[in-house]
Design a protein around this motif. Structure first.
Motif, PDB file in Angstrom:
ATOM      1  N   ARG A 156      -9.230  -2.386  -2.207  1.00 50.53           N
ATOM      2  CA  ARG A 156      -8.162  -2.768  -1.282  1.00 50.53           C
ATOM      3  C   ARG A 156      -7.604  -4.148  -1.605  1.00 50.53           C
ATOM      4  O   ARG A 156      -8.363  -5.107  -1.794  1.00 50.53           O
ATOM      5  CB  ARG A 156      -8.659  -2.747   0.160  1.00 50.53           C
ATOM      6  N   ALA A 199      -1.693  -3.455  -5.880  1.00 47.14           N
ATOM      7  CA  ALA A 199      -2.271  -2.126  -5.660  1.00 47.14           C
ATOM      8  C   ALA A 199      -1.645  -1.074  -6.575  1.00 47.14           C
ATOM      9  O   ALA A 199      -2.340  -0.211  -7.119  1.00 47.14           O
ATOM     10  CB  ALA A 199      -2.103  -1.719  -4.192  1.00 47.14           C
ATOM     11  N   LEU A 221     -13.983  -2.963   3.388  1.00 49.18           N
ATOM     12  CA  LEU A 221     -12.656  -2.407   3.135  1.00 49.18           C
ATOM     13  C   LEU A 221     -11.895  -2.133   4.423  1.00 49.18           C
ATOM     14  O   LEU A 221     -10.664  -2.128   4.439  1.00 49.18           O
ATOM     15  CB  LEU A 221     -12.762  -1.111   2.324  1.00 49.18           C
ATOM     16  N   ASN A 261      -7.729   5.168   3.793  1.00 49.62           N
ATOM     17  CA  ASN A 261      -9.148   5.021   3.471  1.00 49.62           C
ATOM     18  C   ASN A 261      -9.500   5.693   2.151  1.00 49.62           C
ATOM     19  O   ASN A 261     -10.302   5.168   1.371  1.00 49.62           O
ATOM     20  CB  ASN A 261     -10.003   5.594   4.608  1.00 49.62           C
ATOM     21  N   TYR A 296      -8.398   3.376  -0.629  1.00 50.11           N
ATOM     22  CA  TYR A 296      -9.285   2.218  -0.794  1.00 50.11           C
ATOM     23  C   TYR A 296     -10.599   2.622  -1.472  1.00 50.11           C
ATOM     24  O   TYR A 296     -11.166   1.855  -2.268  1.00 50.11           O
ATOM     25  CB  TYR A 296      -9.583   1.562   0.552  1.00 50.11           C
ATOM     26  N   ASP A 313       0.831  -1.210   0.000  1.00 50.28           N
ATOM     27  CA  ASP A 313       0.000   0.000   0.000  1.00 50.28           C
ATOM     28  C   ASP A 313       0.861   1.254   0.000  1.00 50.28           C
ATOM     29  O   ASP A 313       0.519   2.263  -0.626  1.00 50.28           O
ATOM     30  CB  ASP A 313      -0.916   0.010   1.221  1.00 50.28           C
TER      31      ASP A 313
END
Length: 565
Positions: free
Chosen positions: A420, A331, A531, A412, A415, A299
């Motif tokens: 996610r 990601a 998520l 957040n 996502y 991430d």
């Protein structure tokens, strides 16, 4: 003028085969008579040593100062023209890469075993980097290895040791030795990349509600962190801890993950710290961790790529492409697709990124093993990633007039845009090699026979069904030099897009390390409740199925992994 050079008879040692992370063994192995000297002579036999300029430094671990003196003696005897050495034998791996590039050196010899423990009973390593500042490619490491198998003697200059604690230029036989400030050039580099005034303004205006804590784990990055965070950004001394480099890393394991960086995790949770970070022994890895907010490396690199335009370096030069190592979650692929950028999936090993960078096709990349970086150098760079996050948070808050934006807010938001990729890595360290090889053979047998294809596996605890869609061994054809890297990890994919990867790691010094990576993607439309689950909740059923299919516990004789990240 002639200088006294002596030829020392020797015999080859078995097993001196370096990888892209160099040669790593226990200290006592390197301390054997002729062992270290043989390997260093093999390096000089494999490069154009005469008249070369070489950078020398490392993470300050046990046996480093003695080895620097050995390199100086053997290098000078082999005709090296100039050595650039970090004061007290210290240079972080990213700083060394920068110095090689900045001063157009022939290459560098780095004394590091990265995130492995140090001390007289633990690990040591010697790594050769080439002129682009990155790890030596296989054609170089293979040449070094071949030399170690036939070596009959090594050359030494008979001269007194150099004072490694004194900055300045010195004559050493026919060579020049420059002892340099380990930090100065690296600090200048980061100041040219990031918006330090913006970061400082943000930190100054949020002294009470945005506290920072960096943990050096007694590795090489302590002096760098002090120069960046305290001296330049004006944070108090209480913003750094464990920042004195020690030969044994204070008895700890200098690996920035939730297990080994527990001193950071405990302090962040106890003191409600908004932004915590740690780096490893040689400074090329990082962990971002705020109160209640752990950022996976997968991430982290994706979010840096998403926010790249707020970093001056990328605002000025643009983003040429994105990449990740194969085990790293996808990601960052989603960011590349949304931004219309070229992206790559490469084997584990920073040299693959370096090829793409040198060809002008890659700007930001990362490995799930807490390595993140860009084309500013040719190594992963822990402090670069940490300052990138501070730059992004400062920029996000400059755009916000409502509330303080922190780590969780950025996660957040990401996502909500991209969905996610739940991700975790299980490390089984120093397991019997026979068991590790049996695990690999079991998966290879399933690959050849196709026995796993279309099989359905049900998680006992969640009752979730996972249908195997493929099993393959990852292979990579380098688009730049067209080399082919085979057997880079076995990948099981499932019909819902989930995947599990198994790899034998080459970064340990004894036994085998098996890594299991699990990834499950949840789209943005799943909503905040789904998520927002913890990684353990989101991956529980997949992990159970992965262990069942691989028979990992049976082969390795371990009920639990050494580390979970």
């Amino acid at each position: 003028m002639s200088f006294p050079v002596k030829d020392i008879p020797t015999k080859p040692f078995d097993g001196q085969k370096p990888g892209t992370s160099g040669l790593r063994k226990r200290v006592k192995v390197f301390q054997q008579e002729h062992y270290t000297e043989n390997f260093i002579q093999a390096i000089f036999d494999s490069i154009e040593a005469k008249g070369a300029t070489l950078v020398i430094g490392g993470d300050g671990r046990f046996f480093s100062p003695e080895t620097v003196q050995t390199i100086l003696k053997i290098g000078s005897a082999n005709g090296v023209g100039k050595f650039i050495v970090g004061k007290d034998s210290i240079l972080s791996t990213p700083a060394a890469s920068n110095i090689i590039r900045k001063y157009k050196a022939t290459g560098g010899i780095l004394l590091t075993a990265s995130h492995n423990p140090g001390g007289p009973d633990n690990d040591f390593g010697i790594k050769y980097n080439v002129s682009n500042g990155g790890p030596a490619p296989e054609n170089v490491t293979n040449k070094i290895y071949e030399k170690t198998k036939t070596i009959q003697s090594y050359k030494v200059l008979e001269a007194s040791p150099i004072d490694l604690g004194k900055i300045g230029k010195f004559t050493y036989g026919p060579a020049e030795v420059a002892i340099i400030d380990s930090v100065a050039d690296y600090l200048t580099l980061l100041e040219d990349i990031f918006d330090f005034p913006l970061i400082k303004s943000f930190l100054d205006s949020h002294k009470s509600d945005f506290r920072v804590l960096f943990d050096g784990l007694h590795g090489v990055t302590g002096p760098y962190a002090r120069a960046i965070l305290v001296s330049t950004l004006g944070l108090p001394e209480t913003s750094i801890q464990n920042c004195v480099p020690l030969p044994d890393f204070g008895g700890g394991h200098p690996d920035p993950n939730l297990t080994y960086a527990h001193t950071l995790v405990e302090a962040v949770e106890r003191d409600n710290i908004a932004f915590g970070a740690a780096s490893d022994g040689d400074g090329d890895r990082n962990m971002i961790y705020g109160k209640g907010a752990f950022v996976t490396p997968s991430d982290s690199v994706a979010i840096i790529a998403h926010w790249a335009e707020v970093i001056p370096y990328f605002k000025k030069g643009g983003v040429k492409g994105l990449a990740r190592s194969m085990p790293t979650s996808k990601a960052i692929d989603l960011v590349a697709q949304k931004k219309g950028l070229e992206y790559f999936e490469v084997p584990t090993g920073w040299k693959f990124f370096g090829n793409l960078m040198d060809a002008g096709r890659l700007s930001i990349c990362g490995e799930e093993s807490f390595g993140t970086g860009s084309d500013h150098i040719r190594e992963k760079d822990g402090l670069w990633a940490i300052v990138a996050w501070l730059n992004i948070i400062a920029a996000a808050n400059a755009k916000s007039s409502n509330k303080l934006i922190g780590i969780n807010d950025l996660l957040n938001e990401f996502y909500e845009i991209y969905g996610r990729s739940f991700f975790s890595r299980y490390d089984y360290e120093e397991v019997p090699s026979d068991g590790a090889n049996a695990l690999v053979a079991h998966l290879n047998d399933a690959l050849k026979s196709g026995s796993l294809n279309d099989t359905v596996h049900t998680s006992a605890s969640t009752s979730t069904k996972f249908t195997v869609s493929s099993l393959y061994d990852f292979e990579y054809k380098d688009p730049i030099d067209h080399s082919v890297s085979k057997n880079q990890g076995q990948v099981i994919t499932f019909s819902d897009g989930s995947r599990v990867v198994f790899r034998l790691s080459g970064t340990g010094s004894q036994g085998a390390t098996v890594r299991m990576y699990v990834e499950r993607y949840v789209p943005a439309k799943a909503g905040p409740a789904e998520l927002g689950k913890s990684a353990s909740e989101g991956l529980k059923g997949l992990i159970e199925v992965a262990l069942e299919i691989s028979k990992l516990k049976e082969f390795l004789g371990r009920d639990e992994p050494t580390v979970i990240t």
